[in-house]
Enzyme design. Structure first.
Site, PDB file in Angstrom:
ATOM      1  N   LYS A  19     -20.054 106.168 -62.796  1.00  0.00           N
ATOM      2  CA  LYS A  19     -21.222 105.542 -63.359  1.00  0.00           C
ATOM      3  C   LYS A  19     -22.628 106.255 -63.152  1.00  0.00           C
ATOM      4  CE  LYS A  19     -19.962 100.521 -63.047  1.00  0.00           C
ATOM      5  NZ  LYS A  19     -18.664 100.865 -62.716  1.00  0.00           N
ATOM      6  N   ARG A  63     -11.455 103.642 -73.375  1.00  0.00           N
ATOM      7  CA  ARG A  63     -10.108 102.870 -73.784  1.00  0.00           C
ATOM      8  C   ARG A  63     -10.258 101.914 -74.786  1.00  0.00           C
ATOM      9  NH1 ARG A  63     -10.449  98.335 -71.226  1.00  0.00           N
ATOM     10  NH2 ARG A  63     -11.750  98.621 -69.053  1.00  0.00           N
ATOM     11  N   GLU A  80     -29.928 100.048 -59.054  1.00  0.00           N
ATOM     12  CA  GLU A  80     -30.683  99.740 -60.280  1.00  0.00           C
ATOM     13  C   GLU A  80     -31.429  98.519 -60.169  1.00  0.00           C
ATOM     14  OE1 GLU A  80     -27.179 101.313 -63.566  1.00  0.00           O
ATOM     15  OE2 GLU A  80     -27.483  99.555 -63.313  1.00  0.00           O
ATOM     16  N   HIS A 100     -17.327  88.393 -62.049  1.00  0.00           N
ATOM     17  CA  HIS A 100     -17.692  89.581 -62.808  1.00  0.00           C
ATOM     18  C   HIS A 100     -16.709  90.004 -63.849  1.00  0.00           C
ATOM     19  CE1 HIS A 100     -21.192  89.987 -60.258  1.00  0.00           C
ATOM     20  NE2 HIS A 100     -20.519  89.723 -59.051  1.00  0.00           N
TER      21      HIS A 100
END
Length: 660
Positions: free
Chosen positions: A116, A292, A200, A235
């Protein structure tokens, strides 16, 4: 085009790929573990190769075994599906080394998007909008806290190599940052072997909107519009739809162009998904890129009329993209619901069992079911508990919602607990119906979604009694002995039958009196005039006071799985006897809440513990569950060991509560 491909996956996605390959005249090779020996994807493929034990680390995650299977079978290419090795750079490289085509992006693109932190640096260079935050390599705790303080709370601490909600912590106050950082790093290290994190800004009321992109080996890249995947539990996505509700044409185009930029920045080839987090004002930020095919790709197929697996195969074979950007258009609206073997009321805990009855709604122009199972198959504790994906399409969102509710109403599964009735409440809840979407929707709609079990209505008990009579009659109709004929005749007696039913703690006795027209049924003081006929071993047409409805009853020795009027119940059943009273469980024992593997014993025999002390950890179906002390007490005996495979309800710990 390829003559033969190997599918390095299992379940629903393997079956999905086989379907397209067969249509294109391509032979398929399945791989399977010992637990999947009789699975649907094995039955559908042209050939299948055993690659190891049930544990995925020794089978579906074994690069060496899958490459060997591809060579043995003569497969020219490998489709990785999603999950398992689909985003594994070592597997991608192994395919290259074996001169086998990998149906997916190049190694460099997978590697670039696998972190990430690295992905966000690359997106920053490509001018793709990023969430305010720190994405660097400095992992000093004091430095990271300083960055969080500057960004402003609430913030998210996220594992750079994370996914599936693991390695993520929401921090709302500066005082909580240090402890959350330690916890997040520990989970990241355990789950991904890498404790690198990024910080973040947490976007309040966020929507999860993603763009399907496709690129070929000739420099062409397009997007196939967006999907809204905001409705999630733990999540993980549970409902997806396309197009995303409430987006203007301008915002849709802007997000699509940003996604294409992201793909081009990585030198991408094949199918990919650029995921954005979007705020209430329509501001959007790059979150990650999945290199993917996504689980939710069917909703894109339904609104574009394109087969994305076919696109993957053509691109991997060196062909150009089938369509250009200006040739792609959105038609109608599609919604996907993931059908899971799980218990929503127990924090969506996975469930296992044999599918005694499995009847999804029929595939039509409006309804599509992508299933990895058939009746008689088993949901095991070794893999993800997704049973199937239910996808509906119609000309607009309102009509698609109606289609989904009807399809869920006619989705019948017996033998394992599912989330089907929860999905019906979710699709029909006010927030979802009105497209008031964000990732906290399930929390916001908690009171609507998590309700006490629906009691069995008197009409269902009456219909069940009629089905019992019809089933008995059909079993004996072929016999010639007058003593075997079940026509309710009694010598000098009324032809009355008693049925004792039990659902949860509710006991009901149903009285059925034969009449010339059928039966008179008494339930809880209410009387019904009834008749009907058997449509098969499990299907019945039952009429109560002139109202006729279909009923499905799946029978075991003393249980009936009842599907009636869009609902389902598991009912205990005895004939001409009072209902059995279930024995209470011994509350001194601690039982397994699901089948799984014991991965940690956190307390010793003889030790005194306080209430909520963690005692044992189970692992099953991609999740871990910690069993804690129900009260202060003593661990008298450990009834299992690390590594043991235990069944649902198995006694794990002999526990004695302290005297009050």
């Amino acid at each position: 085009m390829f003559n033969r491909i190997l599918i390095a996956n299992r379940g629903e996605i393997a079956c999905r790929i086989i379907k397209t390959a067969r249509r294109l005249g391509i032979e398929t090779v399945a791989v399977y573990s010992e637990a999947d020996r009789n699975s649907r994807h094995v039955r559908l493929a042209d050939q299948a190769i055993l690659i190891g034990p049930a544990a995925s680390a020794q089978s579906y995650l074994s690069i060496e075994k899958i490459i060997a299977a591809a060579k043995t079978s003569g497969a020219e290419a490998i489709h990785p599906g999603y999950g398992f090795l689909s985003e594994n750079t070592a597997f991608r490289q192994a395919c290259d080394d074996a001169d086998i085509v990998f149906i997916g992006p190049p190694t460099a693109a997978i590697k670039a998007m696998g972190s990430k932190s690295a992905a966000k640096k690359l997106m920053e260079t490509a001018n793709v909008p990023l969430t305010p935050g720190y994405h660097g390599d400095n992992q000093d705790a004091d430095f990271l806290k300083q960055q969080a303080d500057q960004i402003g709370y609430p913030v998210l601490i996220k594992a750079a190599a994370g996914g599936g909600g693991k390695g993520m912590r929401l921090v709302e106050r500066t005082e909580d940052f240090a402890a959350s950082l330690v916890s997040c790093k520990q989970e990241a290290s355990a789950s991904f072997g890498d404790d690198l994190v990024l910080i973040e800004k947490y976007i309040t009321q966020p929507r999860h909107v993603e763009i399907q992109i496709f690129a070929d080996q000739h420099g062409n890249c397009v997007h196939l519009f967006e999907r809204d995947c905001s409705v999630q539990r733990r999540h993980q996505k549970i409902l997806e739809e396309a197009p995303a509700p409430g987006l203007s044409a301008e915002l849709r185009n802007t997000m699509g162009e940003a996604a294409v930029k992201a793909a081009q920045a990585t030198g991408y080839v094949g199918a990919g998904t650029v995921e954005f987090i979007m705020g209430p004002a329509g501001n959007f930020y790059f979150m990650e890129m999945n290199t993917r095919l996504q689980v939710e790709h069917p909703v894109t197929e339904m609104i574009t009329g394109q087969d994305l697996v076919e696109w993957q195969l053509r691109v991997a074979a060196g062909q150009p993209l089938p369509l250009s950007q200006d040739q792609l258009h959105v038609t109608g609206h599609a919604i996907e619901a993931r059908i899971y073997a799980e218990s929503p009321d127990k924090d969506f805990m996975p469930a296992t069992g044999k599918l005694l009855h499995y009847q999804p709604p029929a595939n039509t122009r409006y309804v599509r079911v992508d299933s990895g199972v058939e009746e008689g198959d088993a949901i095991t504790p070794f893999y993800d508990p997704m049973i199937a994906k239910l996808i509906v399409w119609d000309e607009d969102r309102d009509n698609a919602l109606a289609r989904m509710l009807q399809a869920l109403k006619h989705y019948e599964v017996a033998g394992v607990q599912t989330n089907i009735q929860f999905l019906s409440r979710l699709v029909g809840c006010p927030a979802f119906m009105q497209a008031d979407l964000d990732t906290a929707l399930i929390i916001r709609q908690h009171d609507h979604l998590f309700v006490p079990p629906t009691p069995v209505p008197d009409t269902a008990f009456a219909a069940l009694a009629v089905s019992e009579l019809l089933r008995e009659a059909s079993q004996h109709n072929a016999e010639t002995s007058p003593w075997a004929i079940n026509d309710n005749w009694r010598s000098n007696l009324d032809a009355t039958r008693l049925f004792a039913f039990q659902h949860d703690d509710h006991n009901v006795t149903v009285r059925a009196l034969a009449t010339p027209q059928g039966w008179s049924i008494d339930v809880n003081g209410q009387r019904f005039t009834a008749d009907g006929n058997a449509l098969g071993d499990q299907k019945f047409r039952v009429c109560l006071d002139g109202r006729c409805q279909d009923l499905t009853v799946v029978s075991t020795e003393h249980q009936r799985h009842v599907f009636y009027d869009g609902q389902s119940w598991l009912v205990q059943c005895t004939h001409d006897l009072p209902p059995q009273v279930a024995q209470e469980q011994d509350d001194k024992g601690l039982q397994a809440p699901m089948p799984g593997i014991v991965v940690a014993l956190l307390a010793e025999a003889g030790s005194h513990v306080t209430r909520n002390t963690p005692l044992l950890t189970l692992s099953a179906m991609k999740m871990e569950y910690t069993i804690s002390a129900p009260s202060d007490g003593v661990i008298r005996k450990l009834l299992c060991a690390v590594g043991d495979q235990v069944d649902d309800g198995a006694d794990l710990i002999e526990f004695e509560p302290s005297a009050a």
